[in-house]
Write a protein that holds these residues in place. Sequence first.
Motif, PDB file in Angstrom:
ATOM      1  N   VAL A   8       3.914  53.236  61.207  1.00 45.77           N
ATOM      2  CA  VAL A   8       2.711  52.885  61.971  1.00 45.77           C
ATOM      3  C   VAL A   8       2.976  53.242  63.428  1.00 45.77           C
ATOM      4  N   LEU A   9       2.090  54.026  64.027  1.00 43.66           N
ATOM      5  CA  LEU A   9       2.301  54.490  65.394  1.00 43.66           C
ATOM      6  C   LEU A   9       1.768  53.488  66.413  1.00 43.66           C
ATOM      7  N   ASN A  10       2.559  53.250  67.455  1.00 40.11           N
ATOM      8  CA  ASN A  10       2.130  52.485  68.624  1.00 40.11           C
ATOM      9  C   ASN A  10       2.114  53.455  69.811  1.00 40.11           C
ATOM     10  N   PRO A  11       0.952  54.089  70.095  1.00 35.89           N
ATOM     11  CA  PRO A  11       0.887  55.047  71.204  1.00 35.89           C
ATOM     12  C   PRO A  11       0.833  54.292  72.533  1.00 35.89           C
ATOM     13  N   VAL A  12       1.850  54.433  73.349  1.00 36.39           N
ATOM     14  CA  VAL A  12       1.985  53.625  74.561  1.00 36.39           C
ATOM     15  C   VAL A  12       1.177  54.241  75.701  1.00 36.39           C
ATOM     16  N   ASN A  13       0.445  53.401  76.393  1.00 32.70           N
ATOM     17  CA  ASN A  13      -0.333  53.830  77.552  1.00 32.70           C
ATOM     18  C   ASN A  13       0.629  54.275  78.660  1.00 32.70           C
ATOM     19  N   THR A  14       0.583  55.539  79.026  1.00 31.72           N
ATOM     20  CA  THR A  14       1.537  56.084  79.995  1.00 31.72           C
ATOM     21  C   THR A  14       1.279  55.594  81.411  1.00 31.72           C
ATOM     22  N   ARG A  15       0.141  54.956  81.655  1.00 33.15           N
ATOM     23  CA  ARG A  15      -0.178  54.485  83.004  1.00 33.15           C
ATOM     24  C   ARG A  15       0.248  53.030  83.213  1.00 33.15           C
ATOM     25  N   TRP A  16       0.803  52.420  82.180  1.00 32.68           N
ATOM     26  CA  TRP A  16       1.191  51.013  82.280  1.00 32.68           C
ATOM     27  C   TRP A  16       2.488  50.835  83.066  1.00 32.68           C
ATOM     28  N   SER A  17       2.635  49.616  83.582  1.00 38.61           N
ATOM     29  CA  SER A  17       3.909  49.209  84.178  1.00 38.61           C
ATOM     30  C   SER A  17       4.911  48.918  83.067  1.00 38.61           C
ATOM     31  N   VAL A  18       6.179  48.766  83.440  1.00 43.24           N
ATOM     32  CA  VAL A  18       7.203  48.436  82.443  1.00 43.24           C
ATOM     33  C   VAL A  18       6.880  47.129  81.740  1.00 43.24           C
ATOM     34  N   ALA A  19       6.402  46.135  82.494  1.00 40.41           N
ATOM     35  CA  ALA A  19       6.080  44.833  81.898  1.00 40.41           C
ATOM     36  C   ALA A  19       4.994  44.961  80.843  1.00 40.41           C
ATOM     37  N   GLU A  20       3.985  45.789  81.101  1.00 38.98           N
ATOM     38  CA  GLU A  20       2.905  45.981  80.136  1.00 38.98           C
ATOM     39  C   GLU A  20       3.395  46.729  78.905  1.00 38.98           C
ATOM     40  N   ILE A  21       4.228  47.743  79.126  1.00 37.27           N
ATOM     41  CA  ILE A  21       4.793  48.482  77.996  1.00 37.27           C
ATOM     42  C   ILE A  21       5.606  47.552  77.105  1.00 37.27           C
ATOM     43  N   VAL A  22       6.459  46.746  77.733  1.00 39.67           N
ATOM     44  CA  VAL A  22       7.318  45.827  76.968  1.00 39.67           C
ATOM     45  C   VAL A  22       6.473  44.833  76.187  1.00 39.67           C
ATOM     46  N   TYR A  23       5.391  44.350  76.791  1.00 39.11           N
ATOM     47  CA  TYR A  23       4.522  43.403  76.066  1.00 39.11           C
ATOM     48  C   TYR A  23       4.030  44.030  74.760  1.00 39.11           C
ATOM     49  N   SER A  24       3.572  45.279  74.817  1.00 39.53           N
ATOM     50  CA  SER A  24       3.042  45.914  73.606  1.00 39.53           C
ATOM     51  C   SER A  24       4.137  46.143  72.572  1.00 39.53           C
ATOM     52  N   LEU A  25       5.335  46.521  73.016  1.00 33.50           N
ATOM     53  CA  LEU A  25       6.446  46.747  72.082  1.00 33.50           C
ATOM     54  C   LEU A  25       6.857  45.439  71.411  1.00 33.50           C
ATOM     55  N   ASP A  26       6.964  44.372  72.216  1.00 37.63           N
ATOM     56  CA  ASP A  26       7.338  43.073  71.668  1.00 37.63           C
ATOM     57  C   ASP A  26       6.267  42.526  70.731  1.00 37.63           C
ATOM     58  N   ASP A  27       5.013  42.705  71.134  1.00 42.22           N
ATOM     59  CA  ASP A  27       3.907  42.099  70.391  1.00 42.22           C
ATOM     60  C   ASP A  27       3.855  42.571  68.954  1.00 42.22           C
ATOM     61  N   CYS A  28       4.092  43.874  68.725  1.00 40.81           N
ATOM     62  CA  CYS A  28       4.025  44.372  67.334  1.00 40.81           C
ATOM     63  C   CYS A  28       5.400  44.752  66.792  1.00 40.81           C
ATOM     64  N   ASP A  29       6.455  44.266  67.448  1.00 41.69           N
ATOM     65  CA  ASP A  29       7.828  44.443  66.969  1.00 41.69           C
ATOM     66  C   ASP A  29       8.138  45.917  66.715  1.00 41.69           C
ATOM     67  N   THR A  30       8.044  46.711  67.769  1.00 42.70           N
ATOM     68  CA  THR A  30       8.321  48.144  67.672  1.00 42.70           C
ATOM     69  C   THR A  30       9.823  48.371  67.711  1.00 42.70           C
ATOM     70  N   GLY A  31      10.367  48.974  66.641  1.00 44.23           N
ATOM     71  CA  GLY A  31      11.812  49.121  66.512  1.00 44.23           C
ATOM     72  C   GLY A  31      12.370  50.425  67.041  1.00 44.23           C
ATOM     73  N   ILE A  32      11.516  51.463  67.076  1.00 52.20           N
ATOM     74  CA  ILE A  32      11.943  52.779  67.570  1.00 52.20           C
ATOM     75  C   ILE A  32      10.942  53.213  68.635  1.00 52.20           C
ATOM     76  N   LEU A  33      11.447  53.734  69.756  1.00 55.74           N
ATOM     77  CA  LEU A  33      10.580  54.224  70.822  1.00 55.74           C
ATOM     78  C   LEU A  33      10.940  55.666  71.128  1.00 55.74           C
ATOM     79  N   LEU A  34       9.974  56.558  70.920  1.00 61.97           N
ATOM     80  CA  LEU A  34      10.129  57.962  71.253  1.00 61.97           C
ATOM     81  C   LEU A  34       9.657  58.164  72.689  1.00 61.97           C
ATOM     82  N   VAL A  35      10.494  58.771  73.520  1.00 55.15           N
ATOM     83  CA  VAL A  35      10.196  58.916  74.949  1.00 55.15           C
ATOM     84  C   VAL A  35      10.376  60.372  75.364  1.00 55.15           C
ATOM     85  N   ASP A  36       9.388  60.920  76.092  1.00 49.03           N
ATOM     86  CA  ASP A  36       9.525  62.306  76.527  1.00 49.03           C
ATOM     87  C   ASP A  36      10.177  62.389  77.906  1.00 49.03           C
ATOM     88  N   ASP A  37      10.305  63.601  78.432  1.00 44.73           N
ATOM     89  CA  ASP A  37      11.012  63.829  79.699  1.00 44.73           C
ATOM     90  C   ASP A  37      10.416  63.049  80.862  1.00 44.73           C
TER      91      ASP A  37
END
Length: 517
Positions: free
Chosen positions: A77-106
């Motif tokens: 199941v994909l969790n497409p992260v909003n690239t305009r978010w702050s770190v705190a907002e990104i972490v909230y979304s990852l924690d909220d749906c228990d995202t185990g792997i995060l793919l990050v580009d350059d």
Amino acid sequence: MSMTLALQRAIQATPERTATVFHQRRQSFRTFGDRVARTAGVLQTLGMQPGDRVGLLGVNSDRWLEALMGVWWAGGVLNPVNTRWSVAEIVYSLDDCDTGILLVDDHFLHRVEGICASAKRPPRIVHVGDGPTSEGMLSLQALVAGGAPVDDASRAASDLACILYTGGTTGFPKGVVHSHGTLWSIGIQRLAQTPMPGDSIALHVAPLFHMGGIGRALVQFIAGQTHVLATGFDAREVLQTIERERVTDLLLVPTMLQALITHPEFDCFDLSSLKRMVYGASPIGESVLERALALLPDVEFTHSYGMTELGNATSNPPQNHGVQGRASGLSRSAGRATFGVAVKVVDETGQELPRGEVGELIACGPNLMLGYWNKPAETARALRNGWLYTGDGARMDAGGNVFIVDRLKDMIVSGGENVYSAEVENVIARHPAVQACAVIAVPDARWGEAVHAVVVPKPGGQLDDAALLAHCRSLIAGYKCPKSFEFRAELPLSAAGKVVKRALREPHWAGQSRKVS
């Protein structure tokens, strides 16, 4: 009925057709499909199980689309992260749906340390870019090159496909849950509403983490047509790309369209290949639309009204953008219900109102979200008896055309981005010198609407615009931060003690025919 069936069809029917174009890199559907199958194998090797969430933090690219399909091919199941978010907002979304792997580009490797330091369960970081991989991270490109392709997990229509995070009325983002079946419906409905005869070459400039962007990508996959990807919106680059790649299809928010047609070099490029333009996410100014139609007379313009929770609800077709449609006022509507969707305008009890009366727009169809992740109360408020309550005030004419006139939910749409007032208010209220605050939408010539904060300082507190703006930027994305501040001794309150935001808005919206912009 997995979304990967669309890719399987393209690989079988047109394996040598160009699937993706990203800068100078081009690949066929055969090559793209092989990389998707290998990406899926990598994810499974890393421990991803069917239904596990995988985050993707990156700008538009061919690698983004490979990861999208790779997650689904592997059964995730994909969790497409909003690239305009702050770190705190990104972490909230990852924690909220228990995202185990995060793919990050350059572009976002600098965010990794902060994410891992504050996440409840730090995700496994996998670098998906073309640049060097930082120490301690895995390189997806190296793993794909050395890995083996795996069979498609062939998920069912009812299986979860993605969780798209949007703003929340309680001040916390909500994860909008879509299945493979709802996404398939969204793609098929868009394709039926805006047919693409012949070969289509679509340029993706709207961010793919948004429903608008990902929905456009789904259409191209279902049709088996070419994706051209830009990392972001730059008007000159868009004009260059249309000419170079002979782009036929483009989706823009009104602010992008305005920037495109007002660019000083607009007339310097050959745009004759462009056939279809879809715009949406916020209302468009009449002068902008008139100028776009004049400058691009051979392009079919379509206005799509929708939201993350359902994709499209209504569509205003090209014929309503002609001379007769503009004269009748239909060009200012959101159009009729799109194929496979029913819409109604209802009162506070849910009863349908007579044509012409203003109420809340609700929609029903196979494209509706399954609900909000781990938010049963908010899901119950939004989904009632099979209908999605949009929170938008609207009226419907005798021909079934919908006109959006107000926003019933406390939300601001700025440059196509949704901003919930409660989220910004919660951040402002955390400043030690703030006693009370209220956030409203005000008209803005460039962004449509701008975030405006009315603030009551604590007695003796020292506040100014710069201090509050710096405070906000440290906690939320820049587009959510107020563009202007107003300081008052008190806020207008109702008899029940609630802030009367209508009184705060009225001076800003006086003389306008609708309360959205």
